[in-house]
Design a protein around this motif. Structure first.
Motif, PDB file in Angstrom:
ATOM      1  N   LEU A 150       7.270  10.470  -0.244  1.00  0.00           N
ATOM      2  CA  LEU A 150       7.414  10.074   0.997  1.00  0.00           C
ATOM      3  C   LEU A 150       7.797   8.700   1.178  1.00  0.00           C
ATOM      4  O   LEU A 150       8.516   8.187   2.341  1.00  0.00           O
ATOM      5  CB  LEU A 150       6.016  10.688   1.932  1.00  0.00           C
ATOM      6  N   GLY A 151       6.924   7.927   0.400  1.00  0.00           N
ATOM      7  CA  GLY A 151       7.257   6.309   0.592  1.00  0.00           C
ATOM      8  C   GLY A 151       9.008   6.012   0.369  1.00  0.00           C
ATOM      9  O   GLY A 151       9.310   5.268   0.837  1.00  0.00           O
ATOM     10  N   TRP A 152       9.217   6.935  -0.767  1.00  0.00           N
ATOM     11  CA  TRP A 152      10.799   6.619  -1.168  1.00  0.00           C
ATOM     12  C   TRP A 152      11.635   7.337  -0.286  1.00  0.00           C
ATOM     13  O   TRP A 152      12.587   6.566   0.148  1.00  0.00           O
ATOM     14  CB  TRP A 152      10.859   7.306  -2.576  1.00  0.00           C
ATOM     15  N   ILE A 153      11.535   8.188   0.306  1.00  0.00           N
ATOM     16  CA  ILE A 153      12.221   9.068   1.274  1.00  0.00           C
ATOM     17  C   ILE A 153      12.202   8.459   2.568  1.00  0.00           C
ATOM     18  O   ILE A 153      13.417   8.180   3.196  1.00  0.00           O
ATOM     19  CB  ILE A 153      11.607  10.498   1.624  1.00  0.00           C
ATOM     20  N   TYR A 154      11.064   7.725   3.325  1.00  0.00           N
ATOM     21  CA  TYR A 154      11.123   7.184   4.462  1.00  0.00           C
ATOM     22  C   TYR A 154      11.459   5.658   4.340  1.00  0.00           C
ATOM     23  O   TYR A 154      10.985   4.802   5.221  1.00  0.00           O
ATOM     24  CB  TYR A 154      10.030   7.633   5.212  1.00  0.00           C
ATOM     25  N   LYS A 155      11.472   4.915   3.239  1.00  0.00           N
ATOM     26  CA  LYS A 155      11.587   3.648   2.799  1.00  0.00           C
ATOM     27  C   LYS A 155      12.355   2.970   3.652  1.00  0.00           C
ATOM     28  O   LYS A 155      12.120   2.004   4.511  1.00  0.00           O
ATOM     29  CB  LYS A 155      11.748   3.356   1.412  1.00  0.00           C
TER      30      LYS A 155
ATOM     31  N   ILE B   6       0.962  -1.347  -0.022  1.00  0.00           N
ATOM     32  CA  ILE B   6       0.222  -0.247  -0.024  1.00  0.00           C
ATOM     33  C   ILE B   6       0.936   1.294   0.004  1.00  0.00           C
ATOM     34  O   ILE B   6       0.365   2.218  -0.389  1.00  0.00           O
ATOM     35  CB  ILE B   6      -0.808   0.076   1.311  1.00  0.00           C
ATOM     36  N   ILE B   7       2.063   0.968   0.231  1.00  0.00           N
ATOM     37  CA  ILE B   7       3.013   2.373   0.354  1.00  0.00           C
ATOM     38  C   ILE B   7       3.891   2.390  -0.804  1.00  0.00           C
ATOM     39  O   ILE B   7       4.529   1.557  -1.212  1.00  0.00           O
ATOM     40  CB  ILE B   7       3.870   2.412   1.843  1.00  0.00           C
TER      41      ILE B   7
ATOM     42  N   ALA C 220      -4.465  17.365 -11.822  1.00  0.00           N
ATOM     43  CA  ALA C 220      -3.611  17.802 -11.023  1.00  0.00           C
ATOM     44  C   ALA C 220      -3.566  17.461  -9.659  1.00  0.00           C
ATOM     45  O   ALA C 220      -2.492  17.226  -9.019  1.00  0.00           O
ATOM     46  CB  ALA C 220      -3.552  19.534 -11.201  1.00  0.00           C
ATOM     47  N   ILE C 221      -4.675  17.418  -9.174  1.00  0.00           N
ATOM     48  CA  ILE C 221      -4.982  17.181  -7.589  1.00  0.00           C
ATOM     49  C   ILE C 221      -4.518  15.623  -7.282  1.00  0.00           C
ATOM     50  O   ILE C 221      -3.620  15.282  -6.417  1.00  0.00           O
ATOM     51  CB  ILE C 221      -6.218  17.167  -7.205  1.00  0.00           C
ATOM     52  N   ILE C 222      -5.241  14.873  -8.256  1.00  0.00           N
ATOM     53  CA  ILE C 222      -4.792  13.281  -8.076  1.00  0.00           C
ATOM     54  C   ILE C 222      -3.082  12.967  -8.277  1.00  0.00           C
ATOM     55  O   ILE C 222      -2.499  12.058  -7.506  1.00  0.00           O
ATOM     56  CB  ILE C 222      -5.528  12.336  -9.176  1.00  0.00           C
ATOM     57  N   SER C 223      -2.637  13.726  -9.289  1.00  0.00           N
ATOM     58  CA  SER C 223      -1.206  13.559  -9.667  1.00  0.00           C
ATOM     59  C   SER C 223      -0.445  14.052  -8.527  1.00  0.00           C
ATOM     60  O   SER C 223       0.676  13.394  -8.068  1.00  0.00           O
ATOM     61  CB  SER C 223      -0.867  14.268 -10.893  1.00  0.00           C
ATOM     62  N   GLY C 224      -0.692  15.234  -7.869  1.00  0.00           N
ATOM     63  CA  GLY C 224      -0.027  15.783  -6.712  1.00  0.00           C
ATOM     64  C   GLY C 224      -0.097  14.750  -5.595  1.00  0.00           C
ATOM     65  O   GLY C 224       1.158  14.566  -4.863  1.00  0.00           O
ATOM     66  N   VAL C 225      -1.042  14.373  -5.128  1.00  0.00           N
ATOM     67  CA  VAL C 225      -1.158  13.503  -4.030  1.00  0.00           C
ATOM     68  C   VAL C 225      -0.396  12.128  -4.380  1.00  0.00           C
ATOM     69  O   VAL C 225       0.341  11.789  -3.675  1.00  0.00           O
ATOM     70  CB  VAL C 225      -2.597  13.031  -3.701  1.00  0.00           C
ATOM     71  N   SER C 226      -0.399  11.616  -5.492  1.00  0.00           N
ATOM     72  CA  SER C 226       0.249  10.401  -5.836  1.00  0.00           C
ATOM     73  C   SER C 226       1.775  10.716  -5.905  1.00  0.00           C
ATOM     74  O   SER C 226       2.562   9.932  -5.242  1.00  0.00           O
ATOM     75  CB  SER C 226      -0.156   9.911  -7.154  1.00  0.00           C
ATOM     76  N   VAL C 227       2.164  11.699  -6.427  1.00  0.00           N
ATOM     77  CA  VAL C 227       3.786  12.225  -6.287  1.00  0.00           C
ATOM     78  C   VAL C 227       4.084  12.523  -4.979  1.00  0.00           C
ATOM     79  O   VAL C 227       5.054  11.988  -4.602  1.00  0.00           O
ATOM     80  CB  VAL C 227       3.965  13.317  -7.187  1.00  0.00           C
ATOM     81  N   LEU C 228       3.116  12.940  -4.111  1.00  0.00           N
ATOM     82  CA  LEU C 228       3.764  13.317  -2.681  1.00  0.00           C
ATOM     83  C   LEU C 228       3.708  11.834  -1.910  1.00  0.00           C
ATOM     84  O   LEU C 228       4.764  11.726  -1.261  1.00  0.00           O
ATOM     85  CB  LEU C 228       2.643  14.231  -2.256  1.00  0.00           C
ATOM     86  N   ALA C 229       2.878  11.030  -2.233  1.00  0.00           N
ATOM     87  CA  ALA C 229       3.065   9.725  -1.592  1.00  0.00           C
ATOM     88  C   ALA C 229       3.991   8.931  -1.983  1.00  0.00           C
ATOM     89  O   ALA C 229       4.581   8.278  -1.223  1.00  0.00           O
ATOM     90  CB  ALA C 229       1.329   9.086  -1.912  1.00  0.00           C
TER      91      ALA C 229
END
Length: 228
Positions: free
Chosen positions: A206-211, A140-141, A194-203
């Motif tokens: 974050l997943g990559w940074i805190y993986k 899911i992440i 733009a909204i869906i893409s922004g949320v997806s890119v942010l997620a």
């Protein structure tokens, strides 16, 4: 008979790997852009849905293929609901091939892969009783090696129905997001895109940074749980 069918499925997964190795330059070139991939799918006429499912299967079995292009194209061509149906079917079929490839054909290959430093954390989690929870978190992440974990799960004793249920439930939100982006692009709903893409890119970011931090926490949980 059931075991024979599973071996056939696993063998098909192996065949797809061989085909990808043989035709990888053409396949990757085709999926460099959304437009080129869309044009190819549309050029196949009535076979379009079959080809879309095939490419999603291929993406699941062969991790280097960019899955987002296929999923966004699914929504762009067929809309959110029908596109999601085809993408989910392809993802599930590819997962079945990968899972049974490990369980019946390539177990030793996957075991050797997991011995490498890059995947040792994964091997450790597979030994935990709460492996199902780990799977859900991994799937899911965004940013985690999901396709590799499908192969790895075939080495465990997890029941196939349970595994595929976790896979579908956990991956559904992000598959839907990708397909929705494609559909919104087609209908020129750029604000929603733009909204869906922004949320997806942010997620994903974050997943990559805190993986690595999450992997360490899961590993610590594994050690404390096994020691209790």
């Amino acid at each position: 008979m059931q075991r024979f069918n599973k071996i056939i499925i696993a063998s098909l997964g192996l065949l797809m790997m061989v085909l990808f190795i043989r035709y990888s330059p053409e396949i990757l070139k085709l999926m460099v852009s959304l437009d080129s991939f869309r044009d190819y799918i549309l050029s196949t006429g009535n076979l379009g849905p079959v080809m879309l499912i095939f490419f999603q299967v291929l993406q699941t079995v062969i991790a280097p293929i960019p899955g987002e292009v296929i999923q966004i194209a699914g929504g762009y061509i067929y809309g959110t609901y029908v596109g999601m149906l085809f993408i989910t079917a392809g993802m599930l079929l590819g997962a079945i091939m990968a899972f049974y490839f490990t369980r019946f054909v390539g177990g030793s290959f996957i075991e050797n892969l997991l011995k490498k430093n890059k995947f040792q954390w994964m091997a450790g989690m597979m030994e935990n009783k709460k492996f199902s929870i780990f799977l859900f978190i991994i799937f899911i992440i965004p940013g985690f090696p999901k396709d590799v974990f499908i192969y790895a799960a075939g080495l465990t004793t997890i029941k196939p129905l349970k595994f595929f249920s976790i896979l579908i439930i956990a991956r559904f939100p992000w598959l839907l997001a990708s397909v929705s982006i494609g559909s919104n692009i087609y209908h020129k709903n750029y604000v929603s895109t733009a909204i869906i893409s922004g949320v997806s890119v942010l997620a994903f970011a974050l997943g990559w940074i805190y993986k690595d931090k999450l992997i360490n926490k899961l590993s610590l949980f594994k050690k404390s749980n096994s020691g209790s």
